[in-house]
Design a protein around this motif. Structure first.
Motif, PDB file in Angstrom:
ATOM      1  N   GLN A 283       0.831  -1.200   0.000  1.00 47.57           N
ATOM      2  CA  GLN A 283       0.000   0.000   0.000  1.00 47.57           C
ATOM      3  C   GLN A 283       0.870   1.256   0.000  1.00 47.57           C
ATOM      4  O   GLN A 283       0.577   2.235  -0.699  1.00 47.57           O
ATOM      5  CB  GLN A 283      -0.912   0.005   1.228  1.00 47.57           C
ATOM      6  CG  GLN A 283      -2.015  -1.031   1.208  1.00 47.57           C
ATOM      7  CD  GLN A 283      -3.040  -0.771   0.134  1.00 47.57           C
ATOM      8  OE1 GLN A 283      -3.394  -1.660  -0.642  1.00 47.57           O
ATOM      9  NE2 GLN A 283      -3.514   0.454   0.051  1.00 47.57           N
ATOM     10  N   ALA A 284       1.946   1.228   0.778  1.00 43.06           N
ATOM     11  CA  ALA A 284       2.843   2.390   0.842  1.00 43.06           C
ATOM     12  C   ALA A 284       3.512   2.626  -0.509  1.00 43.06           C
ATOM     13  O   ALA A 284       3.658   3.778  -0.945  1.00 43.06           O
ATOM     14  CB  ALA A 284       3.890   2.169   1.923  1.00 43.06           C
ATOM     15  N   LEU A 285       3.911   1.558  -1.184  1.00 41.44           N
ATOM     16  CA  LEU A 285       4.518   1.697  -2.507  1.00 41.44           C
ATOM     17  C   LEU A 285       3.505   2.224  -3.523  1.00 41.44           C
ATOM     18  O   LEU A 285       3.841   3.047  -4.385  1.00 41.44           O
ATOM     19  CB  LEU A 285       5.077   0.351  -2.970  1.00 41.44           C
ATOM     20  CG  LEU A 285       6.361  -0.123  -2.277  1.00 41.44           C
ATOM     21  CD1 LEU A 285       6.654  -1.572  -2.656  1.00 41.44           C
ATOM     22  CD2 LEU A 285       7.530   0.773  -2.662  1.00 41.44           C
ATOM     23  N   SER A 286       2.259   1.753  -3.413  1.00 39.85           N
ATOM     24  CA  SER A 286       1.216   2.189  -4.354  1.00 39.85           C
ATOM     25  C   SER A 286       1.024   3.698  -4.300  1.00 39.85           C
ATOM     26  O   SER A 286       0.731   4.335  -5.319  1.00 39.85           O
ATOM     27  CB  SER A 286      -0.112   1.488  -4.033  1.00 39.85           C
ATOM     28  OG  SER A 286       0.000   0.098  -4.183  1.00 39.85           O
ATOM     29  N   ALA A 287       1.189   4.259  -3.110  1.00 40.57           N
ATOM     30  CA  ALA A 287       1.021   5.708  -2.953  1.00 40.57           C
ATOM     31  C   ALA A 287       2.118   6.484  -3.663  1.00 40.57           C
ATOM     32  O   ALA A 287       1.977   7.685  -3.912  1.00 40.57           O
ATOM     33  CB  ALA A 287       1.002   6.066  -1.473  1.00 40.57           C
ATOM     34  N   GLN A 288       3.218   5.811  -4.015  1.00 40.01           N
ATOM     35  CA  GLN A 288       4.333   6.474  -4.688  1.00 40.01           C
ATOM     36  C   GLN A 288       4.270   6.344  -6.214  1.00 40.01           C
ATOM     37  O   GLN A 288       5.116   6.901  -6.916  1.00 40.01           O
ATOM     38  CB  GLN A 288       5.660   5.873  -4.189  1.00 40.01           C
ATOM     39  CG  GLN A 288       5.875   6.006  -2.693  1.00 40.01           C
ATOM     40  CD  GLN A 288       7.118   5.261  -2.223  1.00 40.01           C
ATOM     41  OE1 GLN A 288       8.046   5.027  -3.002  1.00 40.01           O
ATOM     42  NE2 GLN A 288       7.137   4.881  -0.951  1.00 40.01           N
ATOM     43  N   CYS A 289       3.278   5.611  -6.716  1.00 39.11           N
ATOM     44  CA  CYS A 289       3.150   5.447  -8.169  1.00 39.11           C
ATOM     45  C   CYS A 289       2.835   6.799  -8.821  1.00 39.11           C
ATOM     46  O   CYS A 289       2.174   7.659  -8.221  1.00 39.11           O
ATOM     47  CB  CYS A 289       2.051   4.432  -8.502  1.00 39.11           C
ATOM     48  SG  CYS A 289       2.456   2.731  -8.030  1.00 39.11           S
ATOM     49  N   ARG A 290       3.266   6.956 -10.069  1.00 38.05           N
ATOM     50  CA  ARG A 290       3.074   8.223 -10.779  1.00 38.05           C
ATOM     51  C   ARG A 290       1.592   8.525 -10.963  1.00 38.05           C
ATOM     52  O   ARG A 290       1.155   9.677 -10.864  1.00 38.05           O
ATOM     53  CB  ARG A 290       3.766   8.169 -12.137  1.00 38.05           C
ATOM     54  CG  ARG A 290       3.647   9.468 -12.935  1.00 38.05           C
ATOM     55  CD  ARG A 290       4.321   9.341 -14.296  1.00 38.05           C
ATOM     56  NE  ARG A 290       5.734   8.979 -14.158  1.00 38.05           N
ATOM     57  CZ  ARG A 290       6.530   8.730 -15.207  1.00 38.05           C
ATOM     58  NH1 ARG A 290       6.037   8.783 -16.442  1.00 38.05           N
ATOM     59  NH2 ARG A 290       7.792   8.404 -15.017  1.00 38.05           N
ATOM     60  N   PHE A 291       0.798   7.475 -11.232  1.00 37.74           N
ATOM     61  CA  PHE A 291      -0.630   7.665 -11.475  1.00 37.74           C
ATOM     62  C   PHE A 291      -1.439   7.118 -10.308  1.00 37.74           C
ATOM     63  O   PHE A 291      -1.174   6.017  -9.811  1.00 37.74           O
ATOM     64  CB  PHE A 291      -1.048   6.976 -12.773  1.00 37.74           C
ATOM     65  CG  PHE A 291      -0.307   7.460 -13.984  1.00 37.74           C
ATOM     66  CD1 PHE A 291      -0.572   8.716 -14.524  1.00 37.74           C
ATOM     67  CD2 PHE A 291       0.680   6.675 -14.569  1.00 37.74           C
ATOM     68  CE1 PHE A 291       0.117   9.174 -15.635  1.00 37.74           C
ATOM     69  CE2 PHE A 291       1.374   7.125 -15.681  1.00 37.74           C
ATOM     70  CZ  PHE A 291       1.104   8.384 -16.215  1.00 37.74           C
ATOM     71  N   GLY A 292      -2.425   7.891  -9.900  1.00 37.18           N
ATOM     72  CA  GLY A 292      -3.237   7.490  -8.767  1.00 37.18           C
ATOM     73  C   GLY A 292      -4.041   6.236  -9.016  1.00 37.18           C
ATOM     74  O   GLY A 292      -4.364   5.506  -8.082  1.00 37.18           O
ATOM     75  N   ASN A 293      -4.395   5.964 -10.269  1.00 36.48           N
ATOM     76  CA  ASN A 293      -5.170   4.766 -10.606  1.00 36.48           C
ATOM     77  C   ASN A 293      -4.289   3.677 -11.196  1.00 36.48           C
ATOM     78  O   ASN A 293      -4.750   2.851 -11.989  1.00 36.48           O
ATOM     79  CB  ASN A 293      -6.290   5.120 -11.576  1.00 36.48           C
ATOM     80  CG  ASN A 293      -5.759   5.680 -12.894  1.00 36.48           C
ATOM     81  OD1 ASN A 293      -4.569   6.024 -12.992  1.00 36.48           O
ATOM     82  ND2 ASN A 293      -6.618   5.764 -13.895  1.00 36.48           N
ATOM     83  N   CYS A 294      -3.027   3.659 -10.834  1.00 39.85           N
ATOM     84  CA  CYS A 294      -2.074   2.680 -11.373  1.00 39.85           C
ATOM     85  C   CYS A 294      -2.536   1.265 -11.067  1.00 39.85           C
ATOM     86  O   CYS A 294      -2.903   0.944  -9.929  1.00 39.85           O
ATOM     87  CB  CYS A 294      -0.683   2.919 -10.778  1.00 39.85           C
ATOM     88  SG  CYS A 294       0.598   1.843 -11.444  1.00 39.85           S
ATOM     89  N   PRO A 300       3.996   3.512 -16.668  1.00 40.89           N
ATOM     90  CA  PRO A 300       5.287   4.116 -16.307  1.00 40.89           C
ATOM     91  C   PRO A 300       5.228   4.709 -14.905  1.00 40.89           C
ATOM     92  O   PRO A 300       4.176   5.147 -14.443  1.00 40.89           O
ATOM     93  CB  PRO A 300       5.457   5.223 -17.356  1.00 40.89           C
ATOM     94  CG  PRO A 300       4.071   5.554 -17.806  1.00 40.89           C
ATOM     95  CD  PRO A 300       3.305   4.269 -17.743  1.00 40.89           C
ATOM     96  N   GLY A 301       6.355   4.669 -14.239  1.00 44.27           N
ATOM     97  CA  GLY A 301       6.432   5.244 -12.901  1.00 44.27           C
ATOM     98  C   GLY A 301       5.731   4.432 -11.832  1.00 44.27           C
ATOM     99  O   GLY A 301       5.328   4.982 -10.805  1.00 44.27           O
ATOM    100  N   CYS A 302       5.597   3.115 -12.040  1.00 43.99           N
ATOM    101  CA  CYS A 302       4.924   2.256 -11.045  1.00 43.99           C
ATOM    102  C   CYS A 302       5.940   1.841  -9.980  1.00 43.99           C
ATOM    103  O   CYS A 302       6.897   1.111 -10.248  1.00 43.99           O
ATOM    104  CB  CYS A 302       4.332   1.016 -11.721  1.00 43.99           C
ATOM    105  SG  CYS A 302       3.596  -0.160 -10.545  1.00 43.99           S
ATOM    106  N   ALA A 303       5.718   2.296  -8.762  1.00 48.85           N
ATOM    107  CA  ALA A 303       6.644   1.997  -7.666  1.00 48.85           C
ATOM    108  C   ALA A 303       6.582   0.530  -7.252  1.00 48.85           C
ATOM    109  O   ALA A 303       7.586  -0.029  -6.802  1.00 48.85           O
ATOM    110  CB  ALA A 303       6.326   2.889  -6.467  1.00 48.85           C
TER     111      ALA A 303
END
Length: 362
Positions: A283-294, A300-303
């Motif tokens: 969940q913490a990594l998801s918050a760092q993804c470039r797109f909110g709906n990743c 691109p930019g998927c943490a």
């Protein structure tokens, strides 16, 4: 499915519990959370009782000098507190809960099944053998977190493990917030190891599949062999069902223990927050993804994908996380659809009855 075993001798949270002392509200788990929900007059007129077992024929309730049977009711489960209405027992008031464990009922009817209420600690039990399954443990941990019950992973058959630390290390990968203990479910060890959570007046539950030692642990805490146990199958270490109903047992030290049947099917429903708590790292990594709906697939930019590709995150854990999210989303949507249909049907029935009554009037 739980069976009606009410005629079988058992060790329960009745006035004649393992301690030999009469039940008081405090020894049954009563505390200010429940006391503040009713006036002194209401508590006197409708004495508090706790549901200690659920049978097909009804609820077994225990209070101060009370050990009775109530008719079945769908809104109550083992661990619940009721204010007993002597004049009309089925109308006894259900008090608000501190916690509630629930799941989607097995089968295709998409109903919700209540497992237990007002649990203070959930011991998620598994064995140091072929039964050990990370995906199953994550389900139980998510179930506990969703119910707002602190979980503790208990590894049994530690005395038979050749490399005990590897089992402990594997269990610790589930969540940094979940303690992991290993023990031999027989003898004095359970009482010693689990004592930080088994305080007087506290209610704990053993959750897990069949054969992992839940009933053996309950017997060990109670200092009795009143609860039947059976050996696992040697070929695959799978357990056989011995506990056939959910029942509270009052232990000599003052703790209440809920022994539960092994659940063959544990489908999560309305458990999004529990899953998020279990997989806090993702969940913490998801918050760092470039797109909110990743979607963590090819954006691109998927943490999350970056952590997997650089070895900081186990891809199998990500796959299990995605599977639980999809399952919970599907089951929650199915349950919402069922509720909508039931409300619509109820409105139709009331309208038809109203119209029928109007036509009969002169």
């Amino acid at each position: 499915m739980d069976s009606d075993d009410s005629k079988r001798p058992h060790c329960s949270a009745t006035a004649g519990a393992a301690s030999g002392n009469p039940a008081t509200l405090e020894t049954l788990g009563w505390d200010p959370f429940f006391a503040q929900q009713a006036s002194v007059e209401a508590l006197s007129e409708t004495p508090p009782v706790r549901v200690v077992a659920v049978h097909r024929s009804g609820l077994q309730i225990v209070g101060v000098d009370i050990d009775e049977h109530l008719p079945p009711r769908a809104d109550a489960t083992v661990g619940d507190w009721l204010l007993l209405d002597r004049a009309l027992p089925p109308a006894s008031r259900l008090l608000s809960r501190k916690s509630l464990v629930k799941r989607r009922a097995p089968g295709t009817n998409r109903q919700m099944q209540l497992i237990a209420a007002n649990i203070d600690t959930a011991f998620v039990v598994t064995s140091c053998n072929q039964d050990f399954n990370l995906a199953r443990l994550e389900r139980y941990v998510a179930l506990a977190f969703e119910a707002e019950i602190p979980p503790v992973i208990v590894l049994t058959k530690a005395d038979l493990a050749t490399d005990l630390q590897s089992w402990i290390d594997a269990a610790r990968t589930i969540s940094e917030r979940v303690p992991v203990v290993a023990l031999d479910a027989r003898g004095d060890e359970p009482a010693q190891v689990l004592s930080p959570w088994c305080k007087p007046g506290r209610t704990v539950a053993f959750l897990g599949s069949s054969g992992v030692g839940k009933s053996t642990l309950t017997n060990a805490l109670a200092g009795t062999d009143a609860i039947a146990t059976r050996a696992i199958r040697e070929d695959d270490a799978r357990g056989r069902h011995t506990t056939t109903r959910r029942e509270l047992h009052r232990i000599a030290g003052g703790c209440l223990v809920l022994d539960t049947p092994g659940m063959r099917e544990l489908q999560l429903t309305d458990a999004a927050s529990g899953i998020a708590d279990t997989f806090e790292d993702i969940q913490a990594l998801s918050a760092q993804c470039r797109f909110g709906n990743c979607q963590h697939e090819g954006e691109p930019g998927c943490a999350v994908r970056d952590a997997v590709e650089h070895g900081r995150l186990d891809p199998a854990r990500v796959a299990r996380w995605r599977k639980l999210l999809a399952e919970d989303s599907f089951n929650s949507a199915s349950l919402a659809e069922r509720r909508t249909k039931e409300r619509a049907f109820g409105k139709m029935v009331r309208r038809v009855m109203k119209e029928s009554t109007s036509r009969r009037r002169p």
